[in-house]
Design a protein around this motif. Structure first.
Motif, mmCIF file in Angstrom:
data_model
loop_
_atom_site.group_PDB
_atom_site.id
_atom_site.type_symbol
_atom_site.label_atom_id
_atom_site.label_comp_id
_atom_site.label_asym_id
_atom_site.label_seq_id
_atom_site.Cartn_x
_atom_site.Cartn_y
_atom_site.Cartn_z
ATOM 1 N N LEU A 66 0.815 -1.214 0.000
ATOM 2 C CA LEU A 66 0.000 0.000 0.000
ATOM 3 C C LEU A 66 0.853 1.271 0.000
ATOM 4 O O LEU A 66 0.368 2.336 -0.348
ATOM 5 N N LEU A 67 2.126 1.131 0.386
ATOM 6 C CA LEU A 67 3.003 2.297 0.484
ATOM 7 C C LEU A 67 3.495 2.761 -0.881
ATOM 8 O O LEU A 67 3.859 1.964 -1.733
ATOM 9 N N LYS A 68 3.540 4.077 -1.054
ATOM 10 C CA LYS A 68 4.056 4.638 -2.298
ATOM 11 C C LYS A 68 5.571 4.828 -2.209
ATOM 12 O O LYS A 68 6.183 4.407 -1.216
ATOM 13 N N LEU A 69 6.169 5.438 -3.178
ATOM 14 C CA LEU A 69 7.602 5.712 -3.209
ATOM 15 C C LEU A 69 8.015 6.437 -1.929
ATOM 16 O O LEU A 69 7.400 7.433 -1.546
ATOM 17 N N ASP A 70 9.039 5.922 -1.262
ATOM 18 C CA ASP A 70 9.559 6.468 -0.004
ATOM 19 C C ASP A 70 8.562 6.409 1.149
ATOM 20 O O ASP A 70 8.698 7.127 2.134
ATOM 21 N N GLY A 71 7.556 5.543 1.055
ATOM 22 C CA GLY A 71 6.573 5.382 2.123
ATOM 23 C C GLY A 71 7.182 4.689 3.339
ATOM 24 O O GLY A 71 8.171 3.966 3.238
ATOM 25 N N ILE A 90 10.269 -4.115 0.553
ATOM 26 C CA ILE A 90 10.924 -2.939 1.123
ATOM 27 C C ILE A 90 11.745 -2.227 0.041
ATOM 28 O O ILE A 90 11.637 -1.012 -0.132
ATOM 29 N N ALA A 91 12.557 -2.988 -0.680
ATOM 30 C CA ALA A 91 13.453 -2.403 -1.682
ATOM 31 C C ALA A 91 12.676 -1.727 -2.814
ATOM 32 O O ALA A 91 13.090 -0.674 -3.310
ATOM 33 N N THR A 92 11.550 -2.320 -3.195
ATOM 34 C CA THR A 92 10.724 -1.716 -4.227
ATOM 35 C C THR A 92 10.190 -0.387 -3.714
ATOM 36 O O THR A 92 9.645 -0.300 -2.626
ATOM 37 N N ASN A 93 10.376 0.639 -4.461
ATOM 38 C CA ASN A 93 9.898 1.980 -4.121
ATOM 39 C C ASN A 93 10.542 2.576 -2.874
ATOM 40 O O ASN A 93 9.974 3.462 -2.246
ATOM 41 N N ARG A 94 11.712 2.051 -2.479
ATOM 42 C CA ARG A 94 12.478 2.616 -1.352
ATOM 43 C C ARG A 94 11.635 2.769 -0.093
ATOM 44 O O ARG A 94 11.664 3.779 0.589
ATOM 45 N N ARG A 95 10.886 1.750 0.238
ATOM 46 C CA ARG A 95 10.035 1.803 1.424
ATOM 47 C C ARG A 95 10.863 1.619 2.691
ATOM 48 O O ARG A 95 11.918 1.012 2.673
#
Length: 109
Positions: A66-71, A90-95
Motif C-alpha cells: 500500500l506504500l508509495k515511493l519512499d513510504g 521494502i526495496a521496491t519503491n524505497r520503502r
C-alpha cells in the motif's frame, strides 16, 4: 486518527472487517477493509505512512504494497512472534520499516 485529522492529513483507517467503519467515518477518516482484495489492490502505492497498532501475528507484506515511493510503515504494536518481510516489498519503491516502543496501556493511561 484525531491528531492526524487535526493536522490536516488525509486519514484512512485499515481494519480486517467492517466493525470500525462507522467509527472511522465519525472521526472524519476514510475506511479500508483489508480483507477485501479489491480495496487492497485499488489502494496499492497510495499511502505515505502506515501507523500499525496491531499487536497480534499478521502478514505485513500486503500492507507494504500500500506504500508509495519512499513510504514508511511504522510499528507501534508489536506482534508476539515477529514479522516476516519479503525483501522486495521494502526495496521496491524505497520503502522504510520502523518502529517505536511507545509503552503499553498501563504506561499511556
Amino acid at each position: 486518527v484525531k491528531l492526524a485529522k487535526a493536522m490536516g492529513c488525509h486519514v484512512v483507517v485499515l481494519s480486517r472487517g467492517e466493525a470500525k467503519k462507522e467509527a472511522a467515518g465519525n472521526l472524519g477518516a476514510e475506511f479500508l477493509n483489508t480483507n477485501d482484495a479489491g480495496q487492497m489492490t485499488s489502494n496499492e502505492n497510495t499511502f505515505d505512512l502506515i501507523l500499525s497498532t496491531v499487536s497480534a501475528d499478521f502478514d505485513i507484506n500486503p500492507y507494504l504494497d500500500l506504500l508509495k515511493l519512499d513510504g514508511t510503515y511504522c510499528l507501534v504494536g508489536l506482534p508476539p512472534n515477529g514479522i516476516h518481510v519479503k525483501p522486495f516489498n521494502i526495496a521496491t519503491n524505497r520503502r522504510s520499516l520502523t518502529g517505536s516502543m511507545i509503552g503499553g496501556i498501563k504506561e499511556t493511561q
